[in-house]
Structures are given as C-alpha cells and as structure tokens.
Motif scaffolding. Structure first.
Motif, PDB file in Angstrom:
ATOM      1  N   GLY A   1      46.388 -15.053  -1.325  1.00 14.86           N
ATOM      2  CA  GLY A   1      47.505 -13.961  -1.807  1.00 14.86           C
ATOM      3  C   GLY A   1      46.780 -12.755  -2.357  1.00 14.86           C
ATOM      4  O   GLY A   1      47.069 -11.793  -2.661  1.00 14.86           O
ATOM      5  N   ASP A   2      45.566 -12.794  -1.365  1.00 13.11           N
ATOM      6  CA  ASP A   2      44.408 -11.810  -1.919  1.00 13.11           C
ATOM      7  C   ASP A   2      43.409 -11.577  -0.516  1.00 13.11           C
ATOM      8  O   ASP A   2      41.834 -11.662  -0.685  1.00 13.11           O
ATOM      9  CB  ASP A   2      43.443 -11.513  -3.315  1.00 13.11           C
ATOM     10  N   CYS A   3      44.201 -10.812   0.514  1.00  8.11           N
ATOM     11  CA  CYS A   3      43.060 -10.464   1.708  1.00  8.11           C
ATOM     12  C   CYS A   3      42.420  -9.089   1.946  1.00  8.11           C
ATOM     13  O   CYS A   3      41.405  -9.353   3.239  1.00  8.11           O
ATOM     14  CB  CYS A   3      43.977 -10.984   2.257  1.00  8.11           C
ATOM     15  N   GLY A   4      42.626  -8.742   1.210  1.00  2.52           N
ATOM     16  CA  GLY A   4      41.912  -7.462   0.895  1.00  2.52           C
ATOM     17  C   GLY A   4      40.460  -6.817   1.901  1.00  2.52           C
ATOM     18  O   GLY A   4      40.392  -6.120   2.309  1.00  2.52           O
ATOM     19  N   ARG A   5      39.642  -7.809   1.120  1.00  3.28           N
ATOM     20  CA  ARG A   5      38.130  -7.196   1.443  1.00  3.28           C
ATOM     21  C   ARG A   5      37.914  -8.602   2.463  1.00  3.28           C
ATOM     22  O   ARG A   5      37.425  -7.414   3.667  1.00  3.28           O
ATOM     23  CB  ARG A   5      37.938  -8.871  -0.142  1.00  3.28           C
ATOM     24  N   GLU A   6      38.461  -9.395   2.375  1.00  4.86           N
ATOM     25  CA  GLU A   6      38.755  -9.720   3.656  1.00  4.86           C
ATOM     26  C   GLU A   6      39.101  -9.211   5.695  1.00  4.86           C
ATOM     27  O   GLU A   6      38.621  -9.191   6.607  1.00  4.86           O
ATOM     28  CB  GLU A   6      39.592 -11.233   4.153  1.00  4.86           C
TER      29      GLU A   6
ATOM     30  N   ALA B   1      42.522 -16.398   2.602  1.00  4.26           N
ATOM     31  CA  ALA B   1      42.756 -15.400   2.163  1.00  4.26           C
ATOM     32  C   ALA B   1      43.631 -14.438   1.902  1.00  4.26           C
ATOM     33  O   ALA B   1      44.609 -14.629   0.985  1.00  4.26           O
ATOM     34  CB  ALA B   1      41.539 -14.573   1.694  1.00  4.26           C
TER      35      ALA B   1
ATOM     36  N   ASN C   1      50.643 -14.404   8.841  1.00  2.00           N
ATOM     37  CA  ASN C   1      49.409 -12.895   8.404  1.00  2.00           C
ATOM     38  C   ASN C   1      49.109 -12.536  10.161  1.00  2.00           C
ATOM     39  O   ASN C   1      48.810 -11.919   9.912  1.00  2.00           O
ATOM     40  CB  ASN C   1      48.019 -14.261   8.361  1.00  2.00           C
TER      41      ASN C   1
END
Length: 252
Positions: free
Chosen positions: A174-179, A170, A207
């Motif tokens: 570019g969209d790792c907020g949920r994980e 994720a 990361n």
C-alpha cells in the motif's frame, strides 16, 4: 505501445512435475499468441527445472517468421553442462530476437537482483558483443536504484530491464511511491543514454497500470508468474487479453 511478452516457464514447471509432456509449452505459447501478445519469454536454467533446451528449440520453430518476438533470459556466466549448452549458444541457435541477461545463481528460486556493473561490466562486454553478432538485441536486468545504469550503454547493451520486484511488493503493502519514483528515474536515465527500457518481475493486473502510467516509454513488460496464476481461474487467452487491455488503457 508497450509489448506484452508472456513468460511461460510456469507451464513447464507444471509439466515437469509429472515428468510427461502435458501441459504443452508450445500449445500455451500458441494460445498466448492467438490472444494477441507480442512476445514469448523463457528463462532456461542449467538445472532444467522448468524450460529445457528442447523447449527452446520447439518454440524457436513456432516463432520463426515473426509471429512474435522470442526473448530468452538467463545467466550468461553459467557454464554449459549435461544437455544445457549455455545461454549464448541457445540464443544463437534459436535465433532469439532478444537476450535478457540476468545475474541469477543456480540455487535461486527466481531472479531477485540486477547486475552490479562495476563488478560485471568487463565480463559482460564480450558476451554482449557475441550475442549482437548473432542477431540478438541485448537487455540487462538492473535494479531501479543502481548507480550504474548508464554503464549498460557503454558496454554495448541495447536495453535494460528494470527489476520491478521491490515496486510490486511495495504496491501490495500500500505504499509504492518511493519504488515507483525509482523506476521512473531509472527509465529516464537509461533513455537519456540511448537505452530502451523493459520491465519485469511480479507485475500483475493490479499494479501494471500505475507502473506504465508513471514510468515513461516502457518498450516491453515480461510477465509470467502472476499471469499464469491468474489464468488458472480465468483461462489463458482471456487473461492475456486482460493484460493487453491494462496496457492499452495506461497508454491511452
């Protein structure tokens, strides 16, 4: 501070591709230790495709005396075969400080999911007890979104290792907020029942910082594939030192 344990499986993959002795697993471990890492991780598999039992024995001698922790990963349910004596036997023989139990099947390229403790808890419980009797701290590989993280404490584990593959993928997208939030909540749930928290899989220099700044009190990160890949370009010791700098910066 979070301990960096370097997984050196990929060194063995390269060596085995020629069927000879080079590059040396022991020399790679020595280089990582000299650069300041706090642990060495290996994941021997029954098919001997990378780290072999003789490597485990060599590394055990190298690490004896507390130079760093020895973390041996593997599937505790995989039976002994040929020259592979079984995970529990290897951990006990090597005097490993930590055994990380992972539910990987023989055919898996790499670990890609954590334990289902509703299904596996009763099989794991006596194996955990045996490992702890041999002096090993026991960590269970768990998905961040598992509903059963707390069960790890109930069956005697000391730690969980959060499977960070979904977070890493994720992050790359570019969209790792949920994980990232799932990982943080998993750590909090584990720590609330007395478990320490490790993390590993697809963590890298890009990361790792955001992960450690968000996920509370991570005791250890185990990093191999990315670190060895980056070391091809920058050298092994400098790459280890770069990871240690990321960890130090994340923890202030």
């Amino acid at each position: 501070m979070t301990v960096l344990s370097v997984n050196i499986n990929k060194i063995a993959v390269l060596r085995n591709s020629r069927g000879d002795t080079l590059p040396s697993v022991a020399q790679a471990a020595t280089t990582c230790l000299g650069a300041g890492c706090g642990g060495i991780t290996v994941h021997p598999r029954p098919d001997l495709r990378h780290i072999r039992p003789d490597d485990v024995r060599t590394l055990a001698k190298l690490l004896r005396g507390g130079a760093a922790e020895f973390n041996i990963e593997g599937n505790p349910f995989a039976p002994a075969r040929d020259s592979y004596p079984g995970l529990l036997e290897l951990c006990a023989e090597a005097g490993a400080q930590q055994a990380t139990l992972v539910p990987d099947a023989d055919g898996q390229i790499t670990s890609d999911h954590g334990f289902d403790l509703l299904k596996d808890a009763q099989r794991l419980k006596p194996l955990i007890r045996e490992l702890k009797a041999a002096g090993c701290r026991v960590s269970l590989f768990m998905d961040a979104d598992s509903a059963h993280i707390e069960h790890a404490a109930e069956i005697g584990a000391d730690r969980i290792e959060i499977y960070t593959g979904p977070f890493a993928h994720a992050f790359e997208a570019g969209d790792c907020g949920r994980e990232l939030d799932l990982c943080a909540k998993a750590a909090e749930r584990a720590q609330a029942v007395g478990l320490a928290v490790n993390a590993g899989h697809d963590l890298n220099q890009a990361n790792l910082g955001v992960f450690l700044r968000t996920v509370p009190n991570v005791a250890e990160v185990s990093i191999g594939h990315a670190l060895i890949g980056e070391a091809i370009y920058d050298g092994l010791a400098p790459t280890v030192r770069k990871y240690l700098a990321v960890i130090a910066a994340a923890r202030g």
